[in-house]
Each structure stands twice: as structure tokens, then as C-alpha cells.
Enzyme design. Sequence first.
Site, short mmCIF file in Angstrom:
data_model
loop_
_atom_site.label_atom_id
_atom_site.label_comp_id
_atom_site.label_asym_id
_atom_site.label_seq_id
_atom_site.Cartn_x
_atom_site.Cartn_y
_atom_site.Cartn_z
N THR A 85 0.82 -1.22 0.00
CA THR A 85 0.00 0.00 0.00
C THR A 85 0.86 1.27 0.00
O THR A 85 0.68 2.15 -0.84
CB THR A 85 -0.90 0.01 1.26
OG1 THR A 85 -1.67 -1.18 1.25
CG2 THR A 85 -1.82 1.21 1.31
N VAL A 86 1.79 1.35 0.93
CA VAL A 86 2.56 2.59 1.07
C VAL A 86 3.60 2.71 -0.05
O VAL A 86 3.78 3.80 -0.63
CB VAL A 86 3.22 2.68 2.46
CG1 VAL A 86 4.00 3.98 2.60
CG2 VAL A 86 2.18 2.57 3.57
N LYS B 297 3.94 3.65 18.18
CA LYS B 297 4.04 5.08 17.79
C LYS B 297 4.29 5.95 19.03
O LYS B 297 5.06 6.93 18.97
CB LYS B 297 2.77 5.50 17.07
CG LYS B 297 2.61 4.78 15.73
CD LYS B 297 1.20 4.92 15.17
CE LYS B 297 1.06 4.22 13.83
NZ LYS B 297 -0.32 4.09 13.38
N GLY C 55 0.81 8.80 10.24
CA GLY C 55 0.61 8.76 8.78
C GLY C 55 1.16 9.99 8.10
O GLY C 55 2.36 10.28 8.17
N GLY D 138 -6.86 -0.34 3.12
CA GLY D 138 -5.40 -0.31 3.28
C GLY D 138 -4.97 0.39 4.56
O GLY D 138 -3.82 0.81 4.67
N LYS E 278 7.01 1.48 12.36
CA LYS E 278 7.01 1.86 13.79
C LYS E 278 7.35 0.69 14.70
O LYS E 278 7.99 0.87 15.75
CB LYS E 278 5.67 2.49 14.20
CG LYS E 278 4.43 1.66 13.85
CD LYS E 278 3.82 2.03 12.51
CE LYS E 278 2.91 0.95 12.00
NZ LYS E 278 2.04 1.31 10.93
N1 HSE Z 1 -2.35 0.36 10.72
C1 HSE Z 1 -1.92 1.71 10.91
C2 HSE Z 1 -3.11 2.54 11.34
C3 HSE Z 1 -1.30 2.25 9.66
O1 HSE Z 1 -4.25 2.08 11.15
O2 HSE Z 1 -2.94 3.62 11.86
C4 HSE Z 1 -0.63 3.56 9.80
O3 HSE Z 1 0.44 3.50 10.70
#
Ligand code: HSE
Length: 414
Positions: A13-14, A205, A134, A187, A105
Site C-alpha cells: 500500500t505505502v 508510535k 501517517g 489499506g 514503527k
Molecule cells: N495500521 C496503521 C493505522 C497504519 O491504522 O494507523 C498507519 O500507521
Amino acid sequence: MNEIRIGIIGFGTVGAGVVEGIQKNGAWMAGRTGITPVVAKIADLDITTDRGITLPEGILTPDAQSLISDENIDLIVELIGGTTIARTFTLEALKRGKPVVTANKALLADHGEELYKTAREHGTGIYYEAAVGGGIPVLRAQREGLVGNRIENIYGILNGTCNYILTRMEREGLPFDEILADAQKLGYAETPPDLDIDGLDTAHKAVVLASMAYGAPVPMSAVSAKGIRGLSGEEISNADALGYRIKLLSIIKENAGKIELSVEPALVPKTHMISSVNDSFNAVFVKGDMVGDTMYYGRGAGRLPTGSAVIGDIMEAAADKLHNVGTPSSVTIMLQKDSLSYLPSGDIEKRCYIRLPQGDLKAAVEILEKHGIGVSSVEKSMSVILTHRAKESTFVAAMAELGDAVRLRLENFE
Ligand code: HSE
């Protein structure tokens, strides 16, 4: 015009978002910065799935190692996730003096110290803006804009998947699993999504934010983490009736040299801005001793928002390389101290919402008061008690006597 030749490991995705962003805005970026980003190679074990992107011949390879050893690649972007092979690739690239950009992370939370030290030893950098919040450049804001401040506290909604689930449970009353499946399709979620819904992704995080705020790698063992698995619609509708919303909240505070770190679902007042952060959006509230309260808001997950943060790091790393910066502040700021001191989770003070599915509210109040927990209100129609502040260990002891009850934090940001 200078060029930065990029090797991307991980075309999910990223990774696809990064390539899409560079294809769309690369010339624009070059005009702004004088540096042209060039995607030289992309490695992924799956080189057949259509990601909706047209690539020049020969760019895709299943061999990640070849990118790391390629003298014509200046910088590695690690987007495979996980903490094993991602660690190996990242360390190898850093040891070759190649900067690494990552959105990982979990990797930073589990192996940050080793990675920052390796980058420093080899005079290069690891850049990780996309790992927290994000698309929100909150780490850069903290590292640069707030560098003159001692950070008093940080409140964050840091998981897009959980915030999306909570928002739709509240708005549409849909079951948890149905909304989670949508978050996966969009995603947002990790694979598997347990890391999201059990609070660990938020804890990863929070660890990075706290490391940056207090200048030393923070271990995951310092975070007390709970997620939203099993949260019932009844809690969401009760919270609503009481003037609150439920959010998966990370709380980081510094008090008398001790750092408090927690991640848990909490009732937050509808009158506070944090309660208006919905869907896959994230928000981070940082209070510094000079600046006071600040707030950072944006999409916390998804292809293009996270791709935007990765591209920001690519361009910073490219400029650092061009100007021979050596070890950047994204590394040095995490290594100012060897260790920090943490408040044990049992000593964290909080207010709570307690619901007794069956049982005697009057007896429950007596038990709470016997443990020294003050009751602020009793909501008979919901079988709910709201308490004053008490230590987590005191709540745990009282709950053992209350039997079958639901307990959530209630955060008034006092
Ligand atoms: N799975 C993570 C979220 C993706 O939903 O925030 C972004 O770090």
C-alpha cells in the site's frame, strides 16, 4: 540539477503510494528543492500483482539485497514492515552508509536504539516521519519547531484503523468485525490487524514520540497498552449519552523526572477537540513549556497520506546527503541520554467509567469507596459509575471485588 536515486523495498500500500506520488509530483518537487527524486529500483517478492501503476521495464525485482548493494542507489526506502528481515535490510544499508527511510514503527519500537546507533556510527541517517501519524509531519514539528521546549505532555489518536472503527460504530451502529473488514480493504490495517486493535501499533508510535520528546530510546515494556478489541456498542452509546466519545488514546506525560506512558480506550468529552477527530484521521496534541498547547491533525493511514510522509523524508535525506550533514537530527535527538525513568503502570492516576452488567450499584459504590476511590456520579439507567481520580493499582484491586464489570478510562485533560 541533483538526483537522488531511490531503492524501494516493499511494494504494498505505502510503497505504491510513494511511487504514485513521485510520478505525479516529482518534477514539482525538483523545482522546489533542486533535487530530482528517481525511483531506480523496487523490490518485492510479489512482482506480478497490479498496483495500478505503470513502471518502466526492469525496475521491479524480487531481490531486495541487490538494491542495498547497488552503487547506483543512493537511498533505501524500507516498506516491508515486520521486525526481522526489515531489521536486517535496514542495518545492512546503514552499514554501507546509505540513508534509510522507513514507515516501520514496530521496527523502531523494538530495535530503534540499535538502528540509531548504527546510523550514527556510519555517519548516515534513518528517517521515519511516516511511522507516526501517517501523513502528519508531527515528528518534524516536534524535532524542529518545538526543539526549544520541554515537552509536558502528548495526547494522541495514533491509529487510523481503530479511529475508523470507533467512528463508524458510533455513527452507524455497525458490528466491529464488519467495519474492520472495510478498514482492511481501504489499506489502513496492519497484516494481521491484531496490532491495531490490541493497541500495540499505537504503543509503537507512542514509544517513538516519547523517545523524541525525552531523548532516549523508550522500550515497549514502558508502555501499558490496551486496545479496542471486544468494545461493545453499549459503551459507545452510554458515553454518547453522558457527553463523551470513546477514542483509543495514547497519553505521554513527564512529571518530576518520571515518564508516564499509556495506551487505552478512553471516554473523552465531546467539548474537547480530540473528540472531533474521526474516521482514519489522527491527531497529536503536544504541550511544550514555552509554546503551550499545539495540535497536529491529518490522515493517519492509507496509501497517499503515508506516501506523502515517506516522500518528505526522502527529500530531507537527499538534501542532507547533498550538504554532507552526516548524522541527522532524526538520529541524534533519540540518543541524547542512555535511559529514562518511567512511572509504573499501577501508579498512573486516572478517572474511570465503570459499568456493571448486573449487580448492585450501591454495593459497588461501597466497594469503590472502601478502596479510597471517590465516586463522582452514578447513572442508574445505564448501571454506570463515574469515578474521581485514583491509581490504576487501586482500580485493579477494587475491580477484583466488583466481579463482572466493564472499566474504561475517562479523560478530562485536567
Ligand atoms: N495500521 C496503521 C493505522 C497504519 O491504522 O494507523 C498507519 O500507521
